[in-house]
Every structure is written in C-alpha cells, then in structure tokens.
Design a protein around this motif. Structure first.
Motif, PDB file in Angstrom:
ATOM      1  N   TYR A 221       8.868  -4.091   2.863  1.00 18.11           N
ATOM      2  CA  TYR A 221       9.181  -4.578   4.214  1.00 18.11           C
ATOM      3  C   TYR A 221       8.656  -3.637   5.293  1.00 18.11           C
ATOM      4  O   TYR A 221       8.210  -4.075   6.356  1.00 18.11           O
ATOM      5  CB  TYR A 221      10.695  -4.785   4.373  1.00 18.11           C
TER       6      TYR A 221
ATOM      7  N   MET B  22       5.566  -3.031  10.546  1.00 17.76           N
ATOM      8  CA  MET B  22       4.699  -2.473  11.580  1.00 17.76           C
ATOM      9  C   MET B  22       4.806  -3.239  12.890  1.00 17.76           C
ATOM     10  O   MET B  22       4.239  -2.844  13.895  1.00 17.76           O
ATOM     11  CB  MET B  22       3.243  -2.484  11.103  1.00 17.76           C
ATOM     12  N   LYS B  23       5.502  -4.366  12.854  1.00 19.67           N
ATOM     13  CA  LYS B  23       5.592  -5.178  14.069  1.00 19.67           C
ATOM     14  C   LYS B  23       7.031  -5.315  14.559  1.00 19.67           C
ATOM     15  O   LYS B  23       7.319  -6.137  15.418  1.00 19.67           O
ATOM     16  CB  LYS B  23       4.996  -6.566  13.807  1.00 19.67           C
ATOM     17  N   SER B  24       7.947  -4.556  13.966  1.00 23.41           N
ATOM     18  CA  SER B  24       9.339  -4.702  14.380  1.00 23.41           C
ATOM     19  C   SER B  24      10.055  -3.366  14.252  1.00 23.41           C
ATOM     20  O   SER B  24       9.474  -2.376  13.824  1.00 23.41           O
ATOM     21  CB  SER B  24      10.046  -5.737  13.497  1.00 23.41           C
ATOM     22  N   LYS B  25      11.321  -3.395  14.599  1.00 22.35           N
ATOM     23  CA  LYS B  25      12.119  -2.168  14.490  1.00 22.35           C
ATOM     24  C   LYS B  25      12.529  -1.899  13.050  1.00 22.35           C
ATOM     25  O   LYS B  25      13.179  -0.921  12.760  1.00 22.35           O
ATOM     26  CB  LYS B  25      13.374  -2.293  15.371  1.00 22.35           C
ATOM     27  N   GLY B  26      12.155  -2.784  12.183  1.00 20.88           N
ATOM     28  CA  GLY B  26      12.520  -2.619  10.771  1.00 20.88           C
ATOM     29  C   GLY B  26      13.419  -3.741  10.311  1.00 20.88           C
ATOM     30  O   GLY B  26      14.108  -4.367  11.112  1.00 20.88           O
ATOM     31  N   MET B  27      13.419  -3.956   9.025  1.00 21.81           N
ATOM     32  CA  MET B  27      14.182  -5.059   8.460  1.00 21.81           C
ATOM     33  C   MET B  27      15.664  -4.922   8.795  1.00 21.81           C
ATOM     34  O   MET B  27      16.247  -3.851   8.642  1.00 21.81           O
ATOM     35  CB  MET B  27      13.998  -5.049   6.938  1.00 21.81           C
TER      36      MET B  27
ATOM     37  N   GLU C 282      -0.852   4.278   1.503  1.00 18.29           N
ATOM     38  CA  GLU C 282      -1.374   4.194   2.868  1.00 18.29           C
ATOM     39  C   GLU C 282      -0.200   3.897   3.799  1.00 18.29           C
ATOM     40  O   GLU C 282       0.864   3.532   3.361  1.00 18.29           O
ATOM     41  CB  GLU C 282      -2.375   3.043   2.978  1.00 18.29           C
ATOM     42  N   ASN C 283      -0.434   4.031   5.073  1.00 16.90           N
ATOM     43  CA  ASN C 283       0.615   3.679   6.049  1.00 16.90           C
ATOM     44  C   ASN C 283       1.931   4.364   5.664  1.00 16.90           C
ATOM     45  O   ASN C 283       2.999   3.757   5.680  1.00 16.90           O
ATOM     46  CB  ASN C 283       0.822   2.161   6.080  1.00 16.90           C
TER      47      ASN C 283
ATOM     48  N   ILE D 276       6.041  -1.546   5.225  1.00 10.98           N
ATOM     49  CA  ILE D 276       4.585  -1.487   5.363  1.00 10.98           C
ATOM     50  C   ILE D 276       3.998  -2.862   5.627  1.00 10.98           C
ATOM     51  O   ILE D 276       3.209  -3.049   6.542  1.00 10.98           O
ATOM     52  CB  ILE D 276       3.961  -0.908   4.066  1.00 10.98           C
ATOM     53  N   LYS D 277       4.406  -3.804   4.807  1.00 13.25           N
ATOM     54  CA  LYS D 277       3.708  -5.080   4.830  1.00 13.25           C
ATOM     55  C   LYS D 277       4.467  -6.186   5.534  1.00 13.25           C
ATOM     56  O   LYS D 277       3.935  -6.851   6.403  1.00 13.25           O
ATOM     57  CB  LYS D 277       3.408  -5.509   3.384  1.00 13.25           C
ATOM     58  N   ARG D 278       5.718  -6.366   5.139  1.00 16.92           N
ATOM     59  CA  ARG D 278       6.437  -7.544   5.623  1.00 16.92           C
ATOM     60  C   ARG D 278       7.122  -7.280   6.962  1.00 16.92           C
ATOM     61  O   ARG D 278       8.339  -7.297   7.073  1.00 16.92           O
ATOM     62  CB  ARG D 278       7.452  -7.997   4.585  1.00 16.92           C
ATOM     63  N   GLY D 279       6.330  -6.993   7.964  1.00 17.95           N
ATOM     64  CA  GLY D 279       6.874  -6.939   9.318  1.00 17.95           C
ATOM     65  C   GLY D 279       7.229  -5.560   9.840  1.00 17.95           C
ATOM     66  O   GLY D 279       7.496  -5.390  11.026  1.00 17.95           O
TER      67      GLY D 279
ATOM     68  N   THR E  19       0.847  -1.199   0.000  1.00 22.57           N
ATOM     69  CA  THR E  19       0.000   0.000   0.000  1.00 22.57           C
ATOM     70  C   THR E  19       0.879   1.245   0.000  1.00 22.57           C
ATOM     71  O   THR E  19       1.091   1.869   1.036  1.00 22.57           O
ATOM     72  CB  THR E  19      -0.898   0.046   1.249  1.00 22.57           C
TER      73      THR E  19
END
Lengths: 225, 461
Positions: free
Chosen positions: A211, A218-223, A43-44, A213-216, A40
């Motif tokens: 990565y 939003m749930k981590s400190k980043g790739m 978005e985000n 937006i979608k692949r994690g 997206t």
C-alpha cells in the motif's frame, strides 16, 4: 528428568525457538519477489518503510484499526491473551528464581498476584476464543482441529502452571506437565501457525509496503487502516 | 489430451479464433467443451512452483481462521451472511486445496475454482484491509485466475476479452483507424458549440497524453468529446495517441498476464514515442489500476512506476478546479443531495480518496458520504470483470444489494461514479432493483457547471 527438562532441554527448546524463527524470517524475506508480488521492495524505500511501519503500528494497538474497532470483544480478549502469553512467563517470579539459580541473572518480576491474574485472563481468553469458534457460523466453517490444538498448546503452560502454583492435587505432576507444555509451546512457535509470533510483523510489513509504495501510498497520507 | 476447438488452453491471437468464439453465442458450446477439458497437472504444478512465493504461501499458511474477513466481504453480507462466502473459506477451498493437492485436481475442481474466483470474489481487496495478518484474498483470487487461465478454465467473455487485447491492443475490436476516425468525428461534431475544439492525435511533447477505455470510442464517443471540451476550456496542451490509447485490461481480469503486459506496453510505447509530460486516464477504475498501478510490474519496470507521471481523471479534475483552469459557476453547483461511488481500484488501491472529496467540495452543495466510504467502501458489485460475464449474472445481481443499500442510506438520488465498472453496475442495479436513482460520470456534470470564458463561446451569427 526434572534436571534434564530444566537444564539441557531449555537450551534445546530455546534453540529451536530462535533458530526456527530466524529461518522462517530469512525464508520469508528471500521468498519475496518484487515482480511477482508487484511491489518494488528495493525502490521507493521511504514510502515502503512508512507503509510498513504504519501497517504494523496501527494493528499492534487494540482498537487501532477499523477491523479491531468493529469487533470490540474479540479485540479485547485477543489482546489480553497475547499480552498475558508474552509478558507473564518472562517476568514471573518463579521463572526468574530459576534463571538466577541457573545463570545467575534475573529480570524485574511481576507481583505474584498480578501474574496469577494474568494467567487467569489468558485461560479465560482462550475459553472465549474456543466458544467463539463454536458459536459463530462464519468462524466455525473455517475452524479445524488444528486451530483447537494450537489454542491448547498456547494455554497448556498457563493452565498447568496455575494448577501447580496453587498446589491443586499432585504438585509434582502439574509442575512436570507445566514444564513439558512450556517446551511444547516454545518448539511449536516456529513450526506451526504460531510462527505468526514473527510472521505477523512480516506479512503486515509486506502489505504495508504494497500500500505504501504501490497502492496509493505515494498519492495519499497513507492507507487508513 | 482432449482440447475443445473453442475451449482450450491456447491463447487467442488471431481474428479467426476470435470470430469462432464470438460466433458461439453466450459461450454455450464453449462451456460444453469445458466439461471435457483435461487438466495438465504437471504444467499446472510447474507454474505454481515457479510463481507461488513466500508472500502467498505465508498468507495461506498462517491464516488463523479468526473470521474477521467475513463481514468485510460484500458477498458475505449480500448473501445473508452465508458462511460459505467467508473470504478465508473461499480461498482455502480453492487455491488452498489446489496447492495442498499439488495440483492433482480434476475438471470439476477446476470449474469450481473458476466459478468461485469470478462469482464469489471481485478482487476488490477489502478483506485484506480487515485481516490482522494482512492476508489479501483478492490478490490471491487474482493469482488463482491466472492459474485457471493457463489451463483454459476462464469465462467465455474473459477469454474473448484477453484475445481482443492480444489482437487489437484494446478490449474491443477497434482498430487504429476506427479510433482516429472517432476522435476526428467527435471533434467535428462538437466544434460548432465549442469553436476551436480539437482532438489532437499523436502530437509530440504535449503536456498531457489522454488515454481511454475502449467502450468510449465503441459505445460512448461523446465521452471523448466531453474530455476534449474540458481540456479545451482548461487550455491544456494535450493529445491522444493513435496507438496505445487503451487503458483497460480484461486480460487482468482473465489472468492472462502475457496479454496484460502487451496491453500496457502499447501505452508505454506511446509515451516514449510522443514524449508527453504526463498521462491522464479517463474515468475508469480498473484501467488506472492496470496501466498505472500494476502495469509497470508486468512490463518489468524496476521503478514500479509508469515511464511518465500518470494521473487518474479525478486527479486532473481536482487540479484543474484547484488552480482555476476550470471554474464552476456557483449558481450551477449540484444542489440536490449527491453521493460518490469510491472505486476500489483507484480509491482503496490508488489512494485518491481525498482527491475525490476535493472535487465534491467544488461542485456539490449537499454531498452525502456513503457508509462505509473512502478506502473502506464496498465494491459496486460489478468489479473484477463481473459486469461482463453472463454466466454469473445472478450472483452479481445479488452482490449489488450491498451497494443499493449504501446508496439508499445516503438519501441521494444522484450517484457520481467516475469508473466505468461502477457506473455500469449502478446502472444495472437501478434496472434490477428500481430504487429511482440517476448516475453519472464527472465529465457531463462538469460541462454543465462550467464558467466558460467569453472567447471560447460560439460567436452569435
């Protein structure tokens, strides 16, 4: 001939260089499709920007990523080559004298010995990359003539410039060869794989957004590149 | 245009079609028919022109053939550094050529593409992390699988799998009734040991809607019971939907994007219907990837997110341990060396590496990391649907050598694998290579370590 190549042709080459890159960039962005790419983009946005910036910055610095660190020699020569190719021509004394003559402006310039060394480094890097293409089976299998042509296009202005500057044999010949190969390089950037001059930033940003937006993202400190 | 009765371009939408495919043991006849399957070049090129956009086009175009992707690929490493396993080579030889030839390709080329897209790539996307240009070959192979599916060049099991999703909204032939019965049966089965244990079906406004992998009701129903026990002990207000309970997507592995959409929409419908607070997905990697990460895009949800917050099981476990909803008896923590299998789908592609470590910090005294680990971990060898495809069993077993050596390197004999595919692959690698390891999901381990509150224990008679 010399007048043409250092006059109107400069405008033509830079015109193709800049307009070509702009077209490349615009086409890349317009061709992004949130649904097909499954990212997206619109978005985000804060996550997207963070992902894109991280993805570019980590890779922009030598040894900034695991991949760079795992391949220390390749990384060293690739960065030296890119640094030399990008910096030397812009801050070369000779180019700036020309610029002053033609347009009345000039930039800060590199000491000649430094520019000379950087030129040699570019040439050595390209030799390294050519040998690497021949020596490593995993690189050899994906290498084709086009890869060598590109290395040749990239190194030619440096090789010819070096020979001209040091007055090896026929100065005028090497000077003309230098000017022509410079034009070829400028024109080749938007028209060949050398478009990674711009598209590196685009594709890195794209995967970074994926990565981020979608692949994690939003749930981590980043790739962890 | 010849089309086989079994191997053809049609989707599997009826039980009769499905039965015919299943009756063809190992797909013998199916693959025979594939040899005569024509390529509809016009249609294929049409699909490519519509779906090949600047991202993939640029990836294929600017690859500078540097070879940094080689060592990132576990297939390359497992096959003694065979240059033919370099990701860049593999994609240029397949998708690259397909596009360069404007889809003017023959049956043999399509079969080669199918073989390569399944037996030389599990879509683990590790190569994309090692490419300076961020060229993600795994994503491209997944795209190629979709093109192949449209032309009927898809492994037998994947054709069946996507048909299952179309018919049953599950990767296996489990009806709503089967599923609900299994839940009731499991609740009854375990109620004696866990008084008050329930598996509430279709309860509205619960805090958690729990969704699973069809293998659980089909082959491992105790897994559902274990989930129920843990929710019960944690005091969660939870439910399972009678419909839309399946998270997995063999359709995603098959490249059947239409079926993938149908499947995730069944889950999103359950969310709309039952209005739970959040969703928790069982210990499965690709299920989470399909329904939580990619699914919103298939369903056309503009936010890119599931209708409600969705958690992988490890997120719920970490939260329950962190907040004290689940308490671990310190004397029962895992004492032996133990390692953790980072699933590509929810670790590299889901950002949950820290969550997994948090869990290990609560339950293990001697946690050993694999090398490499977290986002850089190697695929178990069974990803991308490979575990389930007989045709490529040998290639998969070779690929598993990398995981085998990673596990051996830790010195641990116990591998925690909160992902069905990883769990299977590790079980199979033990069967093939006999290295003397055990493997487990989190649920059974957690239940053995719990401090159970007095009031939840069975009353002494």
């Amino acid at each position: 001939m010399y007048e043409f190549l250092t006059g109107p042709m400069v405008w033509i080459s830079f015109g193709i260089f800049f307009i070509g890159l702009i077209v490349r960039g615009v086409r890349y962005i317009r061709g992004l499709d949130w649904k097909l790419d499954r990212v997206t983009y619109g978005e985000n946005i804060s996550y997207g920007v963070r992902g894109a910036v991280r993805s570019i910055l980590f890779w922009l610095f030598p040894y900034g990523t695991r991949s760079w660190r795992k391949n220390p020699w390749f990384t060293l020569w690739v960065f030296l080559m890119h640094f030399g190719i990008l910096i030397t021509p812009i801050f070369l004394l000779g180019h700036n004298i020309l610029l002053k003559e033609k347009l009345g402006i000039s930039l800060w310039t590199l000491p000649e010995a430094v520019a000379d060394t950087m030129t040699v480094v570019v040439i050595v890097s390209v030799v390294f990359l050519i040998l690497r293409r021949i020596a490593l089976p995993e690189v050899r299998i994906i290498t084709n003539w086009y890869d060598y042509v590109l290395l040749l296009i990239a190194v030619s202005p440096f090789l010819t410039g070096f020979l001209a500057y040091h007055r090896v044999a026929d100065y005028y010949f090497w000077l003309m060869a230098h000017i022509i190969s410079g034009h070829v390089l400028l024109i080749a950037v938007p028209l060949t794989k050398l478009s990674h001059f711009l598209l590196f930033f685009m594709t890195r940003a794209q995967l970074g957004m994926d990565y981020g937006i979608k692949r994690g993202g939003m749930k981590s400190k980043g790739m962890a590149w | 245009m010849p089309e086989g009765t079994l191997c053809n371009k049609k989707t599997i939408d009826t039980k009769e079609q499905l039965q015919a495919l299943l009756a063809d043991k190992s797909g013998k006849e199916y693959y025979e028919q594939m040899n005569d399957l024509d390529v509809d070049r016009k249609a294929l090129w049409g699909v490519i022109q519509k779906s090949l956009k600047s991202r993939t086009k640029t990836w294929l175009e600017i690859c500078s053939h540097c070879g940094l992707c080689a060592e990132s690929c576990f297939y390359y490493l497992a096959n003694n550094r065979d240059p033919k396993q370099v990701p860049s080579y593999k994609i240029q030889e397949t998708l690259g050529k397909l596009i360069a030839r404007k889809a003017d390709v023959d049956n043999a080329f399509m079969q080669k593409c199918m073989d390569w897209a399944y037996s030389k790539c599990t879509c683990c996307t590790r190569c994309g992390v090692y490419c300076p240009f961020g060229i993600d070959t795994g994503i491209m192979f997944s795209y190629l699988r979709g093109l192949l599916y449209g032309q009927g060049f898809v492994p037998w099991e994947m054709k069946i799998g996507s048909g299952m999703h179309r018919i049953f909204r599950a990767q296996m032939d489990i009806t709503t009734e089967d599923w609900v019965d299994t839940c009731e049966w499991m609740a009854e089965e375990y109620e004696e040991d866990w008084p008050g244990l329930e598996i509430p079906v279709d309860k509205e406004n619960a805090d958690i809607i729990y969704t699973v992998n069809a293998r659980e009701p089909k082959h491992y129903p105790e897994d559902i019971a274990e989930a129920a026990i843990l929710f019960h002990v944690a005091g969660e207000n939870w439910t399972v939907p009678s419909e839309g309970w399946e998270e997995t997507s063999l359709a995603m592995f098959a490249g059947d994007w239409e079926a993938a959409k149908m499947q995730v929409e069944s889950v999103y419908d359950a969310m709309d219907r039952l209005k739970p607070e959040r969703m928790v997905v069982t210990e499965c990697g690709h299920a989470y990837r399909a329904t939580v990460i990619e699914g919103p895009y298939w369903a056309g949800l503009k936010t890119g997110k599931t209708p409600i917050d969705s958690l992988h099981y490890v997120e719920w476990v970490a939260e329950a341990l962190r907040t004290g909803k689940l308490k671990i008896d310190p004397s029962k923590k895992i004492k032996e060396p133990v390692t953790y299998q980072d699933s590509c789908n929810y670790i590299r592609n889901g950002g949950l590496a820290d969550v997994a470590r948090e869990i290990m910090s609560y339950i293990a005294e001697d946690f050993r990391e694999m090398t490499p680990n977290r986002e850089h971990n190697f695929c178990c060898g069974g990803g991308g649907g490979l575990n389930g495809i007989g045709r490529y069993r040998e290639q998969r077993n070779i690929g598993m050598k990398v995981k085998r050596d990673q596990i051996l390197g830790t010195g641990a004999k116990l591998v925690i694998a909160p992902c069905h595919n990883c769990w299977d692959a590790i079980r199979d690698l033990e069967e093939v290579y006999k290295i003397g390891i055990r493997w487990s999901f989190l649920k059974p381990l957690l239940i053995n370590m719990l401090e159970v509150p007095e009031h939840l224990k069975p009353k002494e008679e």
